[in-house]
Design a protein around this motif. Structure first.
Motif, short mmCIF file in Angstrom:
data_model
loop_
_atom_site.label_atom_id
_atom_site.label_comp_id
_atom_site.label_asym_id
_atom_site.label_seq_id
_atom_site.Cartn_x
_atom_site.Cartn_y
_atom_site.Cartn_z
N PHE A 82 0.81 -1.21 0.00
CA PHE A 82 0.00 0.00 0.00
C PHE A 82 0.85 1.27 0.00
O PHE A 82 0.37 2.35 0.39
N GLY A 84 2.45 4.64 -0.57
CA GLY A 84 1.89 5.84 -1.18
C GLY A 84 0.44 6.08 -0.82
O GLY A 84 -0.12 7.11 -1.16
N TRP A 85 -0.19 5.17 -0.17
CA TRP A 85 -1.59 5.32 0.23
C TRP A 85 -1.65 5.62 1.73
O TRP A 85 -0.75 5.30 2.50
N GLU A 86 -2.74 6.18 2.15
CA GLU A 86 -2.96 6.44 3.58
C GLU A 86 -3.07 5.14 4.36
O GLU A 86 -2.77 5.08 5.56
N THR A 87 -3.48 4.09 3.66
CA THR A 87 -3.59 2.78 4.31
C THR A 87 -2.24 2.33 4.86
O THR A 87 -2.16 1.74 5.94
N ALA A 88 -1.17 2.62 4.13
CA ALA A 88 0.18 2.25 4.58
C ALA A 88 0.50 2.96 5.89
O ALA A 88 1.03 2.33 6.83
#
Length: 146
Positions: A82, A84-88
Motif C-alpha cells: 500500500f 503511497g496510500w494512507e492505508t500504509a
C-alpha cells in the motif's frame, strides 16, 4: 436497587461471613486451625506453580514471540503493498501499537512466571522453617532429664 438497600444487605450478611469461634483448654477437633470443624483455607501446590511457570517459559512466551514476528512480517508486506496510500500509514500505526502490546504481554508473562516461581519457593521455605521450629521445641516436662 439503590445504594442504601445494597449497603443494608451487605451489612446484614457481614456477621454471617465473619463467624469467629474460640476454644480454650481443649484439644483441636482434628480439622486443624480455624473455625471448629472447619477445613484449613490455605492450600498451595508448589509443583503446580512451577509447572505453570515452565508452561509460560516453554510455550506461551516463545509462541507469543513467534506470533508477533509473523504478524510483523505480514504487516510489513502489506505496508509495502500500500506504499503511497494512507492505508500504509494506518498499517504502520497499527504495527507500532501491536508491537507495544506484544512487549507489554511478554513483560506480563515474565512477571507472572517470576511470581509463580517465587511463590512456590516462598511457601516451600515457609514449610521448612515451620518444621524446623517445631522440631526445635523442647518438652516442658522435667521428666525428660531422666
Amino acid at each position: 436497587m439503590g445504594f442504601d438497600e445494597e449497603w443494608a444487605g451487605i451489612r446484614s450478611a457481614a456477621p454471617e461471613q465473619a463467624a469467629v469461634d474460640m476454644r480454650l483448654n481443649q484439644l483441636d477437633g482434628g480439622g486443624g486451625g480455624g473455625a471448629a470443624g472447619g477445613q484449613p483455607n490455605l492450600a498451595t501446590a508448589p509443583a503446580k506453580k512451577r509447572a505453570a511457570a515452565n508452561t509460560i517459559e516453554t510455550e506461551l512466551e516463545p509462541n507469543t514471540d513467534k506470533a508477533a514476528k509473523w504478524a510483523d512480517a505480514a504487516t510489513t508486506a502489506a505496508v509495502g503493498g500500500f506504499a503511497g496510500w494512507e492505508t500504509a500509514a494506518g498499517l504502520k500505526t497499527v504495527e507500532a501499537t501491536w508491537d507495544k502490546q506484544v512487549k507489554t504481554l511478554l513483560g506480563r508473562l515474565a512477571s507472572e512466571k517470576a511470581a509463580l516461581r517465587a511463590t512456590a519457593g516462598t511457601f516451600g521455605q515457609q514449610e521448612l522453617d515451620t518444621r524446623a521450629r517445631i522440631a526445635g521445641v523442647q518438652p516442658a516436662s522435667g521428666i525428660t532429664k531422666y
